[in-house]
Scaffold this motif. Sequence first.
Motif, short mmCIF file in Angstrom:
data_model
loop_
_atom_site.label_atom_id
_atom_site.label_comp_id
_atom_site.label_asym_id
_atom_site.label_seq_id
_atom_site.Cartn_x
_atom_site.Cartn_y
_atom_site.Cartn_z
N PHE A 148 45.83 36.12 36.23
CA PHE A 148 44.81 37.15 36.44
C PHE A 148 44.67 37.47 37.92
O PHE A 148 44.49 38.62 38.31
CB PHE A 148 43.48 36.69 35.87
CG PHE A 148 43.46 36.55 34.37
CD1 PHE A 148 43.49 37.66 33.55
CD2 PHE A 148 43.43 35.30 33.80
CE1 PHE A 148 43.48 37.53 32.18
CE2 PHE A 148 43.42 35.15 32.42
CZ PHE A 148 43.44 36.27 31.60
N VAL A 149 44.74 36.43 38.75
CA VAL A 149 44.59 36.62 40.20
C VAL A 149 45.75 37.46 40.75
O VAL A 149 45.55 38.32 41.61
CB VAL A 149 44.54 35.25 40.92
CG1 VAL A 149 44.54 35.42 42.43
CG2 VAL A 149 43.30 34.48 40.47
N GLN A 150 46.95 37.24 40.24
CA GLN A 150 48.12 37.98 40.73
C GLN A 150 48.03 39.47 40.39
O GLN A 150 48.73 40.28 40.98
CB GLN A 150 49.41 37.39 40.13
CG GLN A 150 49.66 35.94 40.52
CD GLN A 150 49.70 35.74 42.02
OE1 GLN A 150 50.40 36.45 42.73
NE2 GLN A 150 48.93 34.77 42.52
N GLU A 155 47.93 48.07 39.13
CA GLU A 155 47.38 48.82 37.99
C GLU A 155 48.01 48.28 36.71
O GLU A 155 48.94 48.84 36.16
CB GLU A 155 47.69 50.31 38.17
CG GLU A 155 46.99 50.96 39.35
CD GLU A 155 45.47 50.89 39.25
OE1 GLU A 155 44.96 50.94 38.11
OE2 GLU A 155 44.81 50.77 40.29
N THR A 156 47.50 47.14 36.24
CA THR A 156 48.00 46.55 35.00
C THR A 156 46.84 46.33 34.06
O THR A 156 45.67 46.40 34.44
CB THR A 156 48.69 45.20 35.26
OG1 THR A 156 47.69 44.24 35.68
CG2 THR A 156 49.75 45.32 36.35
N VAL A 157 47.17 46.04 32.80
CA VAL A 157 46.13 45.81 31.80
C VAL A 157 45.34 44.55 32.12
O VAL A 157 44.21 44.37 31.67
CB VAL A 157 46.77 45.70 30.39
CG1 VAL A 157 47.58 44.42 30.27
CG2 VAL A 157 45.69 45.76 29.30
N THR A 158 45.92 43.64 32.94
CA THR A 158 45.25 42.40 33.29
C THR A 158 44.07 42.61 34.22
O THR A 158 43.10 41.85 34.20
CB THR A 158 46.26 41.44 33.96
OG1 THR A 158 47.40 41.29 33.11
CG2 THR A 158 45.66 40.07 34.20
N SER A 159 44.11 43.66 35.05
CA SER A 159 43.06 43.88 36.05
C SER A 159 41.66 43.99 35.45
O SER A 159 40.75 43.29 35.89
CB SER A 159 43.40 45.12 36.87
OG SER A 159 44.67 44.98 37.48
N PRO A 160 41.42 44.85 34.46
CA PRO A 160 40.07 44.90 33.87
C PRO A 160 39.69 43.63 33.13
O PRO A 160 38.51 43.31 32.99
CB PRO A 160 40.14 46.10 32.92
CG PRO A 160 41.58 46.33 32.67
CD PRO A 160 42.29 45.90 33.90
N VAL A 177 36.29 29.28 39.59
CA VAL A 177 37.31 28.85 40.54
C VAL A 177 38.55 29.68 40.27
O VAL A 177 39.08 29.67 39.15
CB VAL A 177 37.66 27.36 40.36
CG1 VAL A 177 38.67 26.91 41.41
CG2 VAL A 177 36.41 26.49 40.42
N ALA A 178 39.02 30.43 41.26
CA ALA A 178 40.22 31.25 41.10
C ALA A 178 41.45 30.46 41.55
O ALA A 178 41.50 29.98 42.68
CB ALA A 178 40.10 32.54 41.89
N GLU A 179 42.42 30.32 40.66
CA GLU A 179 43.65 29.59 40.98
C GLU A 179 44.73 30.56 41.46
O GLU A 179 44.75 31.73 41.10
CB GLU A 179 44.15 28.86 39.74
CG GLU A 179 43.18 27.84 39.18
CD GLU A 179 43.75 27.12 37.97
OE1 GLU A 179 44.05 25.93 38.10
OE2 GLU A 179 43.88 27.75 36.91
N GLU A 188 39.72 38.29 49.46
CA GLU A 188 38.59 39.17 49.73
C GLU A 188 38.07 39.83 48.46
O GLU A 188 36.86 39.97 48.27
CB GLU A 188 38.98 40.23 50.76
CG GLU A 188 39.22 39.64 52.15
CD GLU A 188 39.49 40.71 53.19
OE1 GLU A 188 39.62 41.90 52.80
OE2 GLU A 188 39.55 40.37 54.38
N TRP A 189 38.98 40.21 47.55
CA TRP A 189 38.56 40.83 46.29
C TRP A 189 37.73 39.83 45.49
O TRP A 189 36.67 40.18 44.95
CB TRP A 189 39.78 41.28 45.49
CG TRP A 189 39.47 42.12 44.29
CD1 TRP A 189 39.49 43.48 44.20
CD2 TRP A 189 39.07 41.64 42.98
NE1 TRP A 189 39.13 43.88 42.93
CE2 TRP A 189 38.87 42.78 42.16
CE3 TRP A 189 38.87 40.38 42.43
CZ2 TRP A 189 38.48 42.68 40.83
CZ3 TRP A 189 38.48 40.27 41.11
CH2 TRP A 189 38.29 41.41 40.31
N LEU A 190 38.20 38.61 45.40
CA LEU A 190 37.50 37.58 44.62
C LEU A 190 36.16 37.26 45.25
O LEU A 190 35.15 37.11 44.55
CB LEU A 190 38.38 36.32 44.54
CG LEU A 190 39.65 36.48 43.70
CD1 LEU A 190 40.64 35.37 44.03
CD2 LEU A 190 39.33 36.49 42.21
#
Length: 226
Positions: A148-150, A155-160, A177-179, A188-190
């Motif tokens: 998910f972090v990657q 613009e992928t379906v994983t982003s939302p 916790v983001a791995e 920065e986004w997280l």
Amino acid sequence: MQKSCLGTKKTPAAKKVSQNRFFLLDGLKNAWYNDITSFAGLLSAPVLQTLLPAGIKLGINISPLHLHAESFQQDLKHFAAAMPADHFKLVLEITERAMIDKNRSLENFDWLHEQGFEIAIDDFGTGHSALIYLERFSFDYLKIDRGFVQAIGTETVTSPVLDAVITLSRRLKLATVAEGVETQEQAEWLRDHGVNFLQGYWLSRPLTLEALIAAHAQPAKYFPTR
């Protein structure tokens, strides 16, 4: 066992930084469960206590085999007793596949909380019944899988889906916790989306104890001041 020590940094929202950092010891996930007590010898070393501040959160991966073993609770008691008193806050990281036996898992999770341990669900979103586990069990942390972090910045379906996972965690009052954080953009986004802790190569690659000692005096990565 000393080869995989990885730091996890809390995002700047926390004021008490010394009590809000993770230090992940990733050596037990594939180990036989009776090794856990001998592993505590590393944590009791005076040098490690000097490097890591009191109150730091120490993440330990627990294998499915160990979680359902008859000796699990006794092993954890011995492990905790071998730790420096009141120095580390122990967080047990458990994958979804470890919770197949619902009744045994519920019993162990209740016992762990009674003993003062915290519990994280690891690699969230990679199994087939992730949402069911959040409903069934009481967790303290949700670890967002690196997949998910990657997706951040693409613009992928994983982003939302990542947005939904963070929102769900907030509503369930779970710390996140983001791995697999590897870039400043991801970090920065997280941070901006309220993720509590970051873990990944952007902060540090896995370090041996010797490398950790050598790196201790080096400047840490921090977010730029805005």
